[in-house]
Write a protein that holds these residues in place. Structure first.
Motif, PDB file in Angstrom:
ATOM      1  N   TYR A   1       0.836  -1.203   0.000  1.00 22.62           N
ATOM      2  CA  TYR A   1       0.000   0.000   0.000  1.00 22.62           C
ATOM      3  C   TYR A   1       0.873   1.256   0.000  1.00 22.62           C
ATOM      4  O   TYR A   1       2.066   1.192   0.301  1.00 22.62           O
ATOM      5  CB  TYR A   1      -0.899   0.003   1.243  1.00 22.62           C
ATOM      6  CG  TYR A   1      -2.128  -0.869   1.124  1.00 22.62           C
ATOM      7  CD1 TYR A   1      -2.015  -2.254   1.079  1.00 22.62           C
ATOM      8  CD2 TYR A   1      -3.401  -0.301   1.042  1.00 22.62           C
ATOM      9  CE1 TYR A   1      -3.139  -3.060   0.968  1.00 22.62           C
ATOM     10  CE2 TYR A   1      -4.531  -1.100   0.934  1.00 22.62           C
ATOM     11  CZ  TYR A   1      -4.392  -2.478   0.887  1.00 22.62           C
ATOM     12  OH  TYR A   1      -5.509  -3.264   0.775  1.00 22.62           O
ATOM     13  N   THR A   2       0.212   2.379  -0.275  1.00 22.95           N
ATOM     14  CA  THR A   2       0.934   3.656  -0.284  1.00 22.95           C
ATOM     15  C   THR A   2       1.414   4.040   1.118  1.00 22.95           C
ATOM     16  O   THR A   2       2.260   4.924   1.251  1.00 22.95           O
ATOM     17  CB  THR A   2       0.025   4.766  -0.842  1.00 22.95           C
ATOM     18  OG1 THR A   2      -1.262   4.651  -0.190  1.00 22.95           O
ATOM     19  CG2 THR A   2      -0.171   4.625  -2.345  1.00 22.95           C
TER      20      THR A   2
ATOM     21  N   HIS B   1       0.627  11.513   3.838  1.00 18.70           N
ATOM     22  CA  HIS B   1      -0.105  10.729   2.836  1.00 18.70           C
ATOM     23  C   HIS B   1      -1.147  11.608   2.153  1.00 18.70           C
ATOM     24  O   HIS B   1      -1.294  11.603   0.930  1.00 18.70           O
ATOM     25  CB  HIS B   1      -0.761   9.541   3.540  1.00 18.70           C
ATOM     26  CG  HIS B   1      -1.275   8.484   2.610  1.00 18.70           C
ATOM     27  ND1 HIS B   1      -2.564   8.487   2.147  1.00 18.70           N
ATOM     28  CD2 HIS B   1      -0.669   7.410   2.045  1.00 18.70           C
ATOM     29  CE1 HIS B   1      -2.720   7.438   1.339  1.00 18.70           C
ATOM     30  NE2 HIS B   1      -1.600   6.772   1.267  1.00 18.70           N
TER      31      HIS B   1
ATOM     32  N   SER C   1       5.245   8.021  -4.100  1.00 20.12           N
ATOM     33  CA  SER C   1       4.387   6.843  -4.222  1.00 20.12           C
ATOM     34  C   SER C   1       4.138   6.151  -2.895  1.00 20.12           C
ATOM     35  O   SER C   1       3.277   5.288  -2.804  1.00 20.12           O
ATOM     36  CB  SER C   1       4.956   5.863  -5.237  1.00 20.12           C
ATOM     37  OG  SER C   1       6.321   5.698  -5.029  1.00 20.12           O
ATOM     38  N   GLY C   2       4.860   6.522  -1.860  1.00 20.93           N
ATOM     39  CA  GLY C   2       4.605   5.885  -0.572  1.00 20.93           C
ATOM     40  C   GLY C   2       5.139   6.692   0.596  1.00 20.93           C
ATOM     41  O   GLY C   2       6.024   7.529   0.441  1.00 20.93           O
TER      42      GLY C   2
ATOM     43  N   ALA D   1      -4.884   4.597   2.980  1.00 24.23           N
ATOM     44  CA  ALA D   1      -3.836   4.038   2.106  1.00 24.23           C
ATOM     45  C   ALA D   1      -4.471   3.273   0.949  1.00 24.23           C
ATOM     46  O   ALA D   1      -5.532   2.681   1.095  1.00 24.23           O
ATOM     47  CB  ALA D   1      -2.930   3.118   2.911  1.00 24.23           C
ATOM     48  N   ARG D   2      -3.819   3.314  -0.214  1.00 21.54           N
ATOM     49  CA  ARG D   2      -4.331   2.623  -1.409  1.00 21.54           C
ATOM     50  C   ARG D   2      -3.399   1.498  -1.802  1.00 21.54           C
ATOM     51  O   ARG D   2      -2.177   1.628  -1.675  1.00 21.54           O
ATOM     52  CB  ARG D   2      -4.406   3.603  -2.581  1.00 21.54           C
ATOM     53  CG  ARG D   2      -5.522   4.605  -2.469  1.00 21.54           C
ATOM     54  CD  ARG D   2      -5.645   5.399  -3.746  1.00 21.54           C
ATOM     55  NE  ARG D   2      -4.505   6.261  -3.987  1.00 21.54           N
ATOM     56  CZ  ARG D   2      -3.734   6.201  -5.068  1.00 21.54           C
ATOM     57  NH1 ARG D   2      -3.945   5.304  -6.012  1.00 21.54           N
ATOM     58  NH2 ARG D   2      -2.736   7.039  -5.225  1.00 21.54           N
TER      59      ARG D   2
ATOM     60  N   GLY E   1       9.586   8.117  -3.730  1.00 25.42           N
ATOM     61  CA  GLY E   1       9.016   8.107  -5.074  1.00 25.42           C
ATOM     62  C   GLY E   1      10.076   8.378  -6.125  1.00 25.42           C
ATOM     63  O   GLY E   1      10.869   9.310  -5.975  1.00 25.42           O
TER      64      GLY E   1
ATOM     65  N   ILE F   1      -1.167  -0.546  -4.213  1.00 32.06           N
ATOM     66  CA  ILE F   1      -0.418  -0.216  -5.429  1.00 32.06           C
ATOM     67  C   ILE F   1      -0.455  -1.447  -6.341  1.00 32.06           C
ATOM     68  O   ILE F   1      -0.167  -2.553  -5.897  1.00 32.06           O
ATOM     69  CB  ILE F   1       1.049   0.137  -5.073  1.00 32.06           C
ATOM     70  CG1 ILE F   1       1.089   1.319  -4.092  1.00 32.06           C
ATOM     71  CG2 ILE F   1       1.863   0.419  -6.320  1.00 32.06           C
ATOM     72  CD1 ILE F   1       2.456   1.588  -3.477  1.00 32.06           C
TER      73      ILE F   1
ATOM     74  N   LEU G   1      -2.149  11.141  -1.880  1.00 31.78           N
ATOM     75  CA  LEU G   1      -2.225   9.685  -1.994  1.00 31.78           C
ATOM     76  C   LEU G   1      -3.517   9.100  -1.422  1.00 31.78           C
ATOM     77  O   LEU G   1      -3.790   7.912  -1.610  1.00 31.78           O
ATOM     78  CB  LEU G   1      -1.031   9.042  -1.280  1.00 31.78           C
ATOM     79  CG  LEU G   1       0.348   9.342  -1.885  1.00 31.78           C
ATOM     80  CD1 LEU G   1       1.458   8.764  -1.018  1.00 31.78           C
ATOM     81  CD2 LEU G   1       0.439   8.772  -3.291  1.00 31.78           C
TER      82      LEU G   1
ATOM     83  N   ILE H   1       4.746  -1.893  -8.734  1.00 35.12           N
ATOM     84  CA  ILE H   1       5.746  -0.985  -8.161  1.00 35.12           C
ATOM     85  C   ILE H   1       7.134  -1.485  -8.552  1.00 35.12           C
ATOM     86  O   ILE H   1       7.344  -2.690  -8.711  1.00 35.12           O
ATOM     87  CB  ILE H   1       5.559  -0.866  -6.621  1.00 35.12           C
ATOM     88  CG1 ILE H   1       6.528   0.145  -6.011  1.00 35.12           C
ATOM     89  CG2 ILE H   1       5.688  -2.210  -5.920  1.00 35.12           C
ATOM     90  CD1 ILE H   1       6.204   0.536  -4.566  1.00 35.12           C
TER      91      ILE H   1
END
Ligand code: ADP
Ligand code: ASP
Ligand code: MG
Length: 405
Positions: free
Chosen positions: A179-180, A397, A253-254, A189-190, A346, A192, A402, A195
């Motif tokens: 996740y992010t 975040h 990205s995280g 959180a999403r 990122g 991914i 994100l 990656i």
């Protein structure tokens, strides 16, 4: 059809029912015509319990014997799984680390895999056996059992997948993928979808314990695609692979946090050549890895030197520090263990400005004091007080766009 390495983490094999569910999953992959090599962790909590027992048995447990003990956690799950598969009518065999020829150096408790002999595994695969290997363990050149550091079954799996040139290394865990941010800290959180190895390496080294860092190093070096997914559902997880054009191109990205470091400060060190060497040489000789270092600008010919070390090495670092204070001509040494490192990661950062400024402003808006800063091409880390770690992850975040819609 192909050769698939599946690694199941502690929560996925937490009790016999869960081992049964995993057995069904393995059988499904096997029945589809694939060769399957399974790598298992100990049941969740078992490694901690074994360590606690060792600490009761001896004040400073012997490191060789501690590895013999810790390896039993994975021995238990591997044998139970093989038993269950055989009981369900499938040919299976369990192998301990040394039986699977996982050869390591002799750094007990944190050994590195040197190579893996694949003949025995191949023999079983060729006979259509499901090979169930105890993760987290290997043997050093004299045959003594070693373990690979906490979370090391991921590395067993990636290294075995690399040695066997498997088509994919599947890491089954208790979340749906990478996740992010840690989904247990940040509800926004999403997951991914894809990656790069590079970003995953940074995330793993900066506190995202979903993969042990060395597992990503193996996967990257040998180009093994890693699929991180849940053992509790059928959803696709996250593919870790070489960067490709389809990957999301986000600046950040995280976001990660890490509570595994401690801070030490030498106060009023004379501003002279050679002092840094005097501080960091004895630490290096004691194999203590120093992460961040900051030196204040001199006032009255003196400055403060602050640095971080792994929290587990704090006492040793402090003892070394106390010994050299007088020799350095420093005023004193101070330490603090309740710190956390929060990081934004990122590859998109490489050609973007303003990421650091945004990070600092976001933390400032929450009144979170930044104690140390470090950067690389693709990440920025700040050390803050431990109590703000979760809050910092959530606000960063959100600030970097994100959050889930
Ligand atoms: P296992 O026992 O399967 O090896 P771990 O507990 O070692 O599982 O790793 C999975 C945990 O990693 C998750 O429960 C989650 O809290 C944590 N985690 C930290 N950062 C992330 C992230 N960015 N994405 C997914 N999980 C993360
Ligand atoms: N059982 C070991 C640990 O708890 C290894 C692992 O789970 O990956 O660290
Ligand atoms: Mg793990």
């Amino acid at each position: 059809m192909g050769l698939i390495v599946q690694k199941y983490g502690g929560t996925s094999v937490g009790d016999l029912d869960k081992i049964g569910n995993v057995a069904n999953r393995i059988i499904k992959t096997y029945k589809a015509g694939n060769d399957v090599v399974v790598v298992l962790s100990a049941m969740s909590g078992v490694t901690d319990k074994l360590i606690a027992m060792a600490q009761k048995a001896a004040e400073k447990p012997d490191r060789r014997e501690l590895d013999v003990l810790m390896a039993t956690g994975e021995q238990t799950t591997a044998s139970l799984m093989a038993m269950m598969l055989i009981g369900m009518g499938y040919p299976a065999v369990s192998l301990l680390g040394h039986q699977a020829e996982v050869r390591t150096d002799n750094a007990y408790g944190n050994a590195r895999i040197v190579n893996i002999g694949t003949d025995r595994i191949h023999q079983f695969i060729n006979g259509r056996h499901i090979v169930v290997i105890a993760g987290f363990q290997g043997a050093e050149p004299n045959g003594n059992i070693t373990t690979l550091g906490r979370g090391g079954s991921d590395t067993s799996a990636a290294a075995i997948a690399a040695a066997l040139q498997a088509d994919v290394c599947e890491i089954y865990t208790d979340v749906d993928g990478i996740y992010t941010a840690d989904p247990n800290i940040c509800s926004q959180a999403r997951k991914i979808e894809k990656i790069s190895y590079e970003e995953t390496l940074e995330m793993a080294s900066l506190g995202a314990k979903v993969l042990q860092i060395r597992s990503v190093e193996f996967a990257k070096k040998f180009n093994v695609p890693v699929h991180v997914r849940s053992s509790f559902n059928e959803e696709e997880g996250t593919m870790v692979m070489n960067a490709d054009a389809e990957m999301e191109r986000l600046v950040v990205s995280g976001v990660t946090s890490d509570k595994n470091e401690a801070r030490l400060t030498f106060k009023k060190v004379p501003d002279q050549p050679g002092v840094a060497a005097k501080i960091f040489t004895p630490l290096a000789e004691a194999s203590i890895v120093v992460d961040m270092i900051i030196q204040t600008s001199p006032t009255d010919g003196h400055n403060d030197i602050t640095f971080t070390v792994p929290r587990g090495d704090y006492e040793r670092a402090m003892a070394i520090g106390e010994k050299i204070v007088a020799d350095l001509g420093a005023d004193s040494i101070r330490g603090k263990t309740d710190i956390a490192k929060v990081s934004v990661i990122g590859v998109g950062m490489k050609n973007h400005s303003g990421v650091a400024a945004k990070m600092f402003a976001t933390l400032a808006a929450e009144n979170i004091n930044i104690r140390l800063i470090s950067t690389s091409e693709i990440r920025i880390s700040c050390v803050i007080d431990e109590k703000y770690a979760e809050l910092a992850v959530r606000v960063l975040h959100s600030a970097f766009g994100l959050d889930a819609e």
